[in-house]
Design a protein around this motif. Structure first.
Motif, PDB file in Angstrom:
ATOM      1  N   LYS A 114       0.795  -1.143  -0.005  1.00  0.00           N
ATOM      2  CA  LYS A 114       0.158   0.010  -0.102  1.00  0.00           C
ATOM      3  C   LYS A 114       0.806   1.211   0.107  1.00  0.00           C
ATOM      4  CE  LYS A 114      -4.039  -2.028   2.037  1.00  0.00           C
ATOM      5  NZ  LYS A 114      -5.013  -2.004   3.161  1.00  0.00           N
ATOM      6  N   LEU A 115       0.488   2.251  -0.866  1.00  0.00           N
ATOM      7  CA  LEU A 115       1.571   3.113  -1.206  1.00  0.00           C
ATOM      8  C   LEU A 115       0.795   4.525  -1.022  1.00  0.00           C
ATOM      9  CD1 LEU A 115       2.170   0.779  -3.429  1.00  0.00           C
ATOM     10  CD2 LEU A 115       4.120   2.400  -3.622  1.00  0.00           C
ATOM     11  N   ILE A 116       1.446   5.578  -0.624  1.00  0.00           N
ATOM     12  CA  ILE A 116       1.088   6.902  -0.256  1.00  0.00           C
ATOM     13  C   ILE A 116       1.694   7.888  -1.133  1.00  0.00           C
ATOM     14  CG2 ILE A 116       0.771   9.003   1.343  1.00  0.00           C
ATOM     15  CD1 ILE A 116       0.529   6.642   3.631  1.00  0.00           C
ATOM     16  N   ALA A 117       0.990   8.869  -1.740  1.00  0.00           N
ATOM     17  CA  ALA A 117       1.630   9.971  -2.891  1.00  0.00           C
ATOM     18  C   ALA A 117       2.693  10.728  -1.866  1.00  0.00           C
ATOM     19  CB  ALA A 117       0.834  10.708  -3.486  1.00  0.00           C
ATOM     20  N   GLY A 118       3.771  10.768  -2.569  1.00  0.00           N
ATOM     21  CA  GLY A 118       4.935  11.613  -2.054  1.00  0.00           C
ATOM     22  C   GLY A 118       5.594  11.104  -0.805  1.00  0.00           C
ATOM     23  N   CYS A 156      10.583   0.665   5.916  1.00  0.00           N
ATOM     24  CA  CYS A 156      11.706   1.609   6.556  1.00  0.00           C
ATOM     25  C   CYS A 156      12.136   2.728   5.740  1.00  0.00           C
ATOM     26  CB  CYS A 156      13.011   0.586   7.016  1.00  0.00           C
ATOM     27  SG  CYS A 156      13.685  -0.137   5.584  1.00  0.00           S
ATOM     28  N   HIS A 157      11.978   2.471   4.527  1.00  0.00           N
ATOM     29  CA  HIS A 157      12.539   3.577   3.354  1.00  0.00           C
ATOM     30  C   HIS A 157      11.190   4.765   3.110  1.00  0.00           C
ATOM     31  CE1 HIS A 157      15.807   0.663   2.603  1.00  0.00           C
ATOM     32  NE2 HIS A 157      16.311   1.472   3.334  1.00  0.00           N
ATOM     33  N   SER A 158      10.170   4.504   3.753  1.00  0.00           N
ATOM     34  CA  SER A 158       9.034   5.549   3.245  1.00  0.00           C
ATOM     35  C   SER A 158       9.264   6.773   4.146  1.00  0.00           C
ATOM     36  CB  SER A 158       7.865   4.728   3.674  1.00  0.00           C
ATOM     37  OG  SER A 158       6.715   5.599   3.480  1.00  0.00           O
ATOM     38  N   GLY A 159       9.102   7.707   3.351  1.00  0.00           N
ATOM     39  CA  GLY A 159       9.097   9.247   3.770  1.00  0.00           C
ATOM     40  C   GLY A 159       9.347  10.315   2.706  1.00  0.00           C
ATOM     41  N   SER A 160       9.019  11.491   3.071  1.00  0.00           N
ATOM     42  CA  SER A 160       9.213  12.432   1.904  1.00  0.00           C
ATOM     43  C   SER A 160      10.718  12.926   1.843  1.00  0.00           C
ATOM     44  CB  SER A 160       8.277  13.588   2.320  1.00  0.00           C
ATOM     45  OG  SER A 160       8.758  14.078   3.630  1.00  0.00           O
ATOM     46  N   THR A 161      11.321  12.759   2.964  1.00  0.00           N
ATOM     47  CA  THR A 161      12.982  13.051   3.113  1.00  0.00           C
ATOM     48  C   THR A 161      13.781  11.739   3.076  1.00  0.00           C
ATOM     49  OG1 THR A 161      12.828  13.083   5.317  1.00  0.00           O
ATOM     50  CG2 THR A 161      12.359  15.533   3.867  1.00  0.00           C
ATOM     51  N   VAL A 162      15.011  11.864   2.948  1.00  0.00           N
ATOM     52  CA  VAL A 162      15.737  10.632   2.816  1.00  0.00           C
ATOM     53  C   VAL A 162      15.697   9.676   4.073  1.00  0.00           C
ATOM     54  CG1 VAL A 162      17.437  11.596   0.936  1.00  0.00           C
ATOM     55  CG2 VAL A 162      17.764  11.741   3.582  1.00  0.00           C
ATOM     56  N   PRO A 189      19.967  14.940   6.176  1.00  0.00           N
ATOM     57  CA  PRO A 189      18.357  14.249   6.575  1.00  0.00           C
ATOM     58  C   PRO A 189      17.501  14.938   5.974  1.00  0.00           C
ATOM     59  CG  PRO A 189      19.187  15.433   8.528  1.00  0.00           C
ATOM     60  CD  PRO A 189      20.483  15.487   7.633  1.00  0.00           C
ATOM     61  N   SER A 190      17.853  16.362   5.502  1.00  0.00           N
ATOM     62  CA  SER A 190      16.807  17.059   4.755  1.00  0.00           C
ATOM     63  C   SER A 190      16.599  16.925   3.344  1.00  0.00           C
ATOM     64  CB  SER A 190      17.001  18.743   5.040  1.00  0.00           C
ATOM     65  OG  SER A 190      18.188  19.180   4.347  1.00  0.00           O
ATOM     66  N   GLN A 191      17.439  16.035   2.942  1.00  0.00           N
ATOM     67  CA  GLN A 191      17.316  15.783   1.111  1.00  0.00           C
ATOM     68  C   GLN A 191      16.002  15.173   0.849  1.00  0.00           C
ATOM     69  OE1 GLN A 191      20.499  13.615  -0.231  1.00  0.00           O
ATOM     70  NE2 GLN A 191      21.971  14.913   0.493  1.00  0.00           N
ATOM     71  N   PRO A 192      15.398  15.590  -0.298  1.00  0.00           N
ATOM     72  CA  PRO A 192      14.061  14.804  -0.769  1.00  0.00           C
ATOM     73  C   PRO A 192      14.446  13.449  -0.929  1.00  0.00           C
ATOM     74  CG  PRO A 192      15.006  16.116  -2.455  1.00  0.00           C
ATOM     75  CD  PRO A 192      15.627  16.352  -1.248  1.00  0.00           C
ATOM     76  N   ASN A 193      13.534  12.449  -0.701  1.00  0.00           N
ATOM     77  CA  ASN A 193      13.705  11.072  -0.674  1.00  0.00           C
ATOM     78  C   ASN A 193      13.288  10.726  -2.239  1.00  0.00           C
ATOM     79  OD1 ASN A 193      13.785   8.321  -0.513  1.00  0.00           O
ATOM     80  ND2 ASN A 193      12.082   8.113   0.817  1.00  0.00           N
ATOM     81  N   LEU A 194      14.446  10.446  -2.933  1.00  0.00           N
ATOM     82  CA  LEU A 194      14.136  10.073  -4.460  1.00  0.00           C
ATOM     83  C   LEU A 194      13.998   8.433  -4.471  1.00  0.00           C
ATOM     84  CD1 LEU A 194      16.576  12.487  -6.245  1.00  0.00           C
ATOM     85  CD2 LEU A 194      14.066  12.681  -5.743  1.00  0.00           C
ATOM     86  N   ARG A 195      14.250   7.725  -3.251  1.00  0.00           N
ATOM     87  CA  ARG A 195      14.250   6.370  -3.276  1.00  0.00           C
ATOM     88  C   ARG A 195      13.238   5.561  -2.526  1.00  0.00           C
ATOM     89  NH1 ARG A 195      20.294   5.479  -1.347  1.00  0.00           N
ATOM     90  NH2 ARG A 195      20.465   3.579  -2.916  1.00  0.00           N
ATOM     91  N   GLN A 196      11.954   6.072  -2.654  1.00  0.00           N
ATOM     92  CA  GLN A 196      10.680   5.597  -1.976  1.00  0.00           C
ATOM     93  C   GLN A 196      10.413   4.185  -2.500  1.00  0.00           C
ATOM     94  OE1 GLN A 196       7.695   8.450  -2.854  1.00  0.00           O
ATOM     95  NE2 GLN A 196       8.720  10.001  -1.715  1.00  0.00           N
ATOM     96  N   VAL A 197      10.712   3.744  -3.671  1.00  0.00           N
ATOM     97  CA  VAL A 197      10.404   2.496  -3.997  1.00  0.00           C
ATOM     98  C   VAL A 197      11.496   2.105  -4.931  1.00  0.00           C
ATOM     99  CG1 VAL A 197       8.804   1.091  -5.344  1.00  0.00           C
ATOM    100  CG2 VAL A 197       8.039   3.154  -4.201  1.00  0.00           C
TER     101      VAL A 197
END
Length: 214
Positions: free
Chosen positions: A66-70, A77-83, A93-101
């Motif tokens: 189950k996935l949430i946009a953004g 464990c790798h879910s989040g808007s930031t890294v 830690p403030s970098q955007p998370n480009l590795r959600q999936v």
């Protein structure tokens, strides 16, 4: 809106994806992998799905994601808007998370004789040349939309998992450049549920550039 290739290359990874997704909304060149001549067994599909609440190298097989946009995958464990990857958190830690999936195709796993989920991917695909994607390529899987951000960067954890595996997923081309084969990373544009057997509909952006590590 016209975006020149030279301007596109000057954008950061997140801006590249955003620009590509905007171009998609204005009109993608759809790759018609769903050819009527192909049987369903030839289509890009989801083979298996995996997640882990803990920062373990491998991930466990699940019935669904189950996935949430953004944000990413619920209870991963790798879910989040930031890294969320610990090496990235330690850096900034403030970098955007480009590795959600994280996606890997089953062909690679079969080639290197590794079980699905062992390399930590969330989605094991089948019949999908993941390395043909570009930043901003969209993957429509059921009601979910993912946007590709770039390549997974193979690291020493892979070698620690299996001796000799790193050189099989990180190869040097004839021109000296590196070929990263350990899958691709994506962010969630539209949330929903992904289950094994889902067909993956692929749309490449009009502006296509090679993926880089993210």
């Amino acid at each position: 809106m016209m975006v020149m290739l030279s301007e596109y290359r000057q954008l950061g990874p997140l801006a590249q994806v955003s620009a590509a997704v905007v171009v998609a909304a204005l009109g993608y060149r759809i790759i018609t992998t769903l050819s009527r001549k192909l049987s369903s067994s030839n289509l890009p599909t989801v083979d298996l799905v995996h997640s882990s609440k803990q920062h373990t190298f491998s991930k466990e097989i699940q019935d669904q994601l189950k996935l949430i946009a953004g944000v990413g995958i619920i209870d991963d464990c790798h879910s989040g808007s930031t890294v969320q990857h610990r090496s990235r958190v330690a850096r900034d830690p403030s970098q955007p998370n480009l590795r959600q999936v994280h996606l890997i195709d089953s062909a690679l796993l079969e080639e290197v004789d590794v079980k699905p989920g062992a390399l930590g991917e969330n989605i094991t695909t089948r019949n999908f040349d993941l390395l043909s994607c570009s930043p901003g390529t969209t993957l429509c899987i059921g009601d979910v939309v993912l946007a590709v951000t770039g390549l997974r960067n193979p690291c020493q954890q892979i070698e620690a998992f299996q001796t000799g595996l790193l050189q099989r997923v990180l190869r040097t081309r004839d021109d000296g450049s590196l070929e990263r084969r350990a899958g691709i990373m994506a962010v969630v544009i539209r949330g929903g549920t992904i289950v094994p057997g889902d067909v993956i509909r692929v749309a490449h952006p009009a502006i296509r550039v090679p993926m880089e590590k993210v």
